[in-house]
Design a protein around this motif. Structure first.
Motif, PDB file in Angstrom:
ATOM      1  N   LEU A  29       0.827  -1.202   0.000  1.00  0.00           N
ATOM      2  CA  LEU A  29       0.000   0.000   0.000  1.00  0.00           C
ATOM      3  C   LEU A  29       0.863   1.254   0.000  1.00  0.00           C
ATOM      4  O   LEU A  29       0.532   2.239  -0.652  1.00  0.00           O
ATOM      5  CB  LEU A  29      -0.930   0.003   1.215  1.00  0.00           C
ATOM      6  CG  LEU A  29      -1.915   1.158   1.330  1.00  0.00           C
ATOM      7  CD1 LEU A  29      -2.859   1.174   0.129  1.00  0.00           C
ATOM      8  CD2 LEU A  29      -2.704   1.054   2.611  1.00  0.00           C
ATOM      9  N   TYR A  30       1.999   1.201   0.714  1.00  0.00           N
ATOM     10  CA  TYR A  30       2.841   2.389   0.848  1.00  0.00           C
ATOM     11  C   TYR A  30       4.152   2.248   0.103  1.00  0.00           C
ATOM     12  O   TYR A  30       4.770   1.205   0.087  1.00  0.00           O
ATOM     13  CB  TYR A  30       3.170   2.647   2.325  1.00  0.00           C
ATOM     14  CG  TYR A  30       1.966   2.960   3.170  1.00  0.00           C
ATOM     15  CD1 TYR A  30       1.153   4.028   2.866  1.00  0.00           C
ATOM     16  CD2 TYR A  30       1.654   2.181   4.273  1.00  0.00           C
ATOM     17  CE1 TYR A  30       0.051   4.326   3.643  1.00  0.00           C
ATOM     18  CE2 TYR A  30       0.557   2.466   5.055  1.00  0.00           C
ATOM     19  CZ  TYR A  30      -0.239   3.541   4.738  1.00  0.00           C
ATOM     20  OH  TYR A  30      -1.326   3.831   5.509  1.00  0.00           O
ATOM     21  N   VAL A  36       1.202   6.724  -0.382  1.00  0.00           N
ATOM     22  CA  VAL A  36       0.514   5.594  -0.992  1.00  0.00           C
ATOM     23  C   VAL A  36       1.072   5.346  -2.388  1.00  0.00           C
ATOM     24  O   VAL A  36       1.329   6.291  -3.144  1.00  0.00           O
ATOM     25  CB  VAL A  36      -1.011   5.860  -1.054  1.00  0.00           C
ATOM     26  CG1 VAL A  36      -1.737   4.738  -1.764  1.00  0.00           C
ATOM     27  CG2 VAL A  36      -1.572   6.052   0.342  1.00  0.00           C
TER      28      VAL A  36
END
Length: 132
Positions: A29-30, A36
């Motif tokens: 996700l990151y 993000v």
């Protein structure tokens, strides 16, 4: 008025909590601490449309304040010890807890937005409709 979820709510939030793509659960996700990824590396899902903005920060402050600061004030050592000793210890722990919790809450927030299909594109549509 009932809220309808486009995708399973708890699964999407759980994937966000684990710092995984809410769509497939496998991609990161990151890219960095709170940045993000533009697209999921596994399923190529566009993650830029889920703008969390200030929501995760407000929720983090609310949780840390109620779960850490509130109970901490009940301990007499906080009131009886020297502020020169208590303040650095308390602020250090608050910083550590906040920086640990914030990316998880942001991930859960992105997962919630995915489940609701609340995207940045929706805001542009509502703004364009209001202008007409």
């Amino acid at each position: 008025m009932a809220t309808e979820f486009a995708y399973p709510l708890f699964r999407s939030i759980g994937r966000g909590l684990a710092h995984r793509c809410p769509a497939c659960g496998e991609g990161r996700l990151y890219r960095r601490y709170l940045k993000v990824e533009p697209n999921c590396g596994r399923c190529a899902h566009d993650l830029t449309v889920y703008r969390a903005d200030d929501g995760p920060a407000y929720l983090t402050i609310l949780l840390v304040g109620h779960l850490v600061v509130g109970p901490l004030l009940l301990f007499p050592v906080v009131w009886e010890a020297s502020p020169l000793v208590v303040l650095p210890i308390v602020l250090g722990w608050l910083t550590l807890v906040t920086l640990t919790v914030l990316p998880r809450i942001k991930g859960a927030w992105v997962g919630l937005m995915y489940a609701l299909q609340s995207t940045d594109r929706d805001q542009h549509l509502h703004t364009a409709d209001a202008a007409d």
